[in-house]
Design an enzyme around this catalytic site. Structure first.
Site, PDB file in Angstrom:
ATOM      1  N   ARG A  36       0.919  -1.142  -0.108  1.00 36.11           N
ATOM      2  CA  ARG A  36       0.019  -0.004  -0.025  1.00 36.11           C
ATOM      3  C   ARG A  36       0.878   1.417   0.100  1.00 36.11           C
ATOM      4  NH1 ARG A  36      -5.542  -1.517   1.407  1.00 36.11           N
ATOM      5  NH2 ARG A  36      -5.463  -3.626   0.635  1.00 36.11           N
ATOM      6  N   GLU A  71       0.873   4.086   0.936  1.00 36.70           N
ATOM      7  CA  GLU A  71      -0.022   5.123   1.610  1.00 36.70           C
ATOM      8  C   GLU A  71       0.820   5.815   2.710  1.00 36.70           C
ATOM      9  OE1 GLU A  71      -4.147   4.795   4.344  1.00 36.70           O
ATOM     10  OE2 GLU A  71      -3.039   2.914   3.784  1.00 36.70           O
ATOM     11  N   ARG A 119      -0.933   1.132  12.923  1.00 40.62           N
ATOM     12  CA  ARG A 119      -1.294   0.197  12.434  1.00 40.62           C
ATOM     13  C   ARG A 119      -1.362   0.266  10.897  1.00 40.62           C
ATOM     14  NH1 ARG A 119      -7.441   1.777  13.487  1.00 40.62           N
ATOM     15  NH2 ARG A 119      -7.184   3.958  13.283  1.00 40.62           N
ATOM     16  N   HIS A 120      -0.697   1.210  10.213  1.00 42.72           N
ATOM     17  CA  HIS A 120      -0.180   0.857   8.834  1.00 42.72           C
ATOM     18  C   HIS A 120       1.183   0.751   8.395  1.00 42.72           C
ATOM     19  CE1 HIS A 120      -4.028   3.206   8.745  1.00 42.72           C
ATOM     20  NE2 HIS A 120      -4.287   2.605   7.715  1.00 42.72           N
ATOM     21  N   GLU A 179     -10.255  -2.296  13.040  1.00 48.67           N
ATOM     22  CA  GLU A 179     -10.488  -2.921  12.074  1.00 48.67           C
ATOM     23  C   GLU A 179      -9.459  -3.968  11.706  1.00 48.67           C
ATOM     24  OE1 GLU A 179     -10.896  -0.905   8.074  1.00 48.67           O
ATOM     25  OE2 GLU A 179     -10.079  -2.849   7.615  1.00 48.67           O
ATOM     26  N   SER A 203     -11.649  -6.582   6.001  1.00 44.90           N
ATOM     27  CA  SER A 203     -12.981  -6.188   5.406  1.00 44.90           C
ATOM     28  C   SER A 203     -13.096  -7.419   4.464  1.00 44.90           C
ATOM     29  CB  SER A 203     -12.401  -5.228   4.524  1.00 44.90           C
ATOM     30  OG  SER A 203     -12.010  -3.828   5.026  1.00 44.90           O
ATOM     31  N   ARG A 255      -1.672  -6.844  11.934  1.00 45.36           N
ATOM     32  CA  ARG A 255      -2.695  -6.249  12.938  1.00 45.36           C
ATOM     33  C   ARG A 255      -3.274  -7.354  14.041  1.00 45.36           C
ATOM     34  NH1 ARG A 255      -6.469  -1.748   9.870  1.00 45.36           N
ATOM     35  NH2 ARG A 255      -4.793  -0.665   8.916  1.00 45.36           N
TER      36      ARG A 255
END
Ligand code: AMO
Length: 450
Positions: A214, A216, A222-223, A362, A365, A413
């Site tokens: 990712r 990002e 948590r990323h 989370e 998904s 996670r």
């Protein structure tokens, strides 16, 4: 002579053994030296004195902690040691000498994380030597094994999705472009497209474990820019709730196995009780949880997504109400979800998808997918995704594809929540983040809140 692991030594009292590992500590008392040896299975005290083999004694005397040694000796009863035995060193070979001092302090049960996290991750291989991190890696192995075992026991086929792909799997700008000869390619953001291919290939149910990338710039706890995704896709479903049920049982199976195998050690080292949930996880719609959040005075910026503050509160509220640490949230607006989610035909603005929250974040998904050729193309068009960029994916549905749905768990996670670590860096073997490619890199850090 074959190597004996330290945890097996109680079966060898009065016998000669060969143990291999690292020098944990040395206590030099002049004529007698105690060397605590450490391997993956535990620690043992070994001893050498000047009245014995002087060559061995001098070698032990010259050792520094964290050096790697190969010891042969006699296992003797020793009342003064907690384990009840020690090894009298007969031979010692130094396999590798450690430089001193170490660049970081290895965490000890009595001194928690003296070195800062960035420095520890820069020297991750040394950081991983601590009791806590060593146990974390063993628990991670059991987690992956149990996820996998559960899937295999439930008729899933393992697939290997490619990491270099021709079109972005999750859409959006959070994708790394790579040069593929004279073409542009992407690092896969998830195995989404290829797990759906497994359904079109009539593998019926598939799973995969692999890296997801990712692009990002999220500097959060948590990323990661590269994480390990555990993905499942199930064919012939009637509802996304079948997917939720599968995941729920997979998590219960995994937690039960971890508790059986490592529960005692986790309690000792992490001061933590592994809770295996009983019964079904609760479900709540986005609308209903937003109402509860509003009542609790938690501000909401977005009606189809949750801030970190909201995520923490969701878990608190739901655990208080239901006694379960897990909660499935569903009925998200379709426009906020990935284009491949199926729309709810009874409530078209909503998607047949869900997120699973655990202890404030989370972890998953998932959704029922749009498997109808015209509809999936329409969904993509609505998002402004060009048909051409996803042509190969659309073809999976052109030649007949069973209804299906699936989910993905970010394994780092999951582990972070399981062992109550405060940062995902701690549960990632060698974390990559926007400012870290193995080692810390300088990229003009900008804070984001998500
Ligand atoms: P999503 O993008 O929500 O869904 O990701 C699924 C799960 O992967 C983990 N995750 C991450 N972990 C660490 N760092 C990140 N940057 C990161 N991004 C995601 C989280 C998250 O819940 N294809 C869909 C899944 C599906 O529908 O099957 C997907 O990737 O735990």
């Amino acid at each position: 002579m074959e190597r004996t692991y330290i945890s097996q030594l109680n079966e060898y009292i009065g016998k000669k053994v060969r143990v291999r590992g690292r020098v944990d500590t040395i206590r030099d008392q002049g004529k007698i030296i105690f060397l605590v040896l450490r391997d993956k299975s535990g620690k043992v005290q070994t001893v050498s004195w000047s009245g014995g083999n002087i060559e061995v004694f001098n070698t032990v005397k010259g050792l520094v902690p964290e050096s790697v040694v190969d010891i042969t000796g006699l296992v003797k009863k020793a009342k003064q040691v907690a384990s009840g035995y020690e090894i009298e060193i007969q031979e010692i070979k130094i396999d590798s000498v450690s430089k001193t001092p170490l660049p970081i302090v290895i965490e000890q049960p009595y001194s928690k994380n003296i070195s800062n996290l960035d420095k520890r991750i820069d020297y991750r291989w040394i950081d991983l030597r601590s009791e806590r991190n060593s146990l974390m890696m063993s628990v991670a192995t059991e987690m992956g094994n149990s996820f996998r075992e559960f899937c295999i026991n439930n008729r899933c086929i393992e697939i290997q999705a490619p990491s270099i792909i021709g079109s972005s799997s999750e859409g959006g700008s959070e994708v790394f472009e790579v040069k593929y000869f004279d073409k542009k390619a992407y690092l896969s953001q998830s195995p989404q497209l290829h797990k759906q291919m497994g359904i079109a290939a009539d593998l019926d149910r598939v799973f995969s474990i692999g890296p997801a990338f990712r692009a990002e710039k999220s500097f959060t706890t948590r990323h990661l820019t590269e994480y390990t995704s555990f993905d499942v896709e199930l064919g012939y479903i009637d509802s996304f709730k079948e997917v939720c049920k599968f995941e729920q049982e997979m998590i219960k199976y995994t937690l039960k196995n971890i508790k059986e195998k490592y529960g005692e050690e986790i309690k000792k080292v992490f001061d933590l009780e592994i809770k295996v949930p009983q019964g079904d996880f609760p479900y709540i719609t986005v609308k209903d949880i937003k109402e509860k959040l509003a009542k609790a005075g938690i501000p909401s910026k977005d009606d189809g997504d949750f801030s970190p503050e909201e995520e923490r509160a969701i878990s608190e509220i739901m655990e208080k109400e239901t006694g379960c640490e897990f909660v499935f949230v569903y009925d998200y607006p379709h426009k906020k979800r990935a284009f491949y989610h199926m729309k709810d035909s009874n409530k078209p603005p909503l998607a047949l998808g869900f997120d699973l929250f655990w202890k404030g974040i989370e972890i998953t998904s998932g959704s029922q997918r749009e498997h109808r050729y015209e509809n999936i193309k329409e969904n993509a068009k609505e998002r402004g995704i060009s048909e051409e960029s996803l042509n190969e994916y659309f073809e999976y549905f052109e030649y007949g594809c069973p209804p299906h749905g699936g989910f993905a768990i970010g394994t780092e996670r999951f582990l972070m929540q399981l062992l109550d670590y405060s940062s995902i860096l701690e549960t990632t073997y060698s974390p990559n983040t926007p400012n870290r490619l193995g080692k810390l890199i300088n990229i003009g850090k900008k804070e984001t809140t998500k």
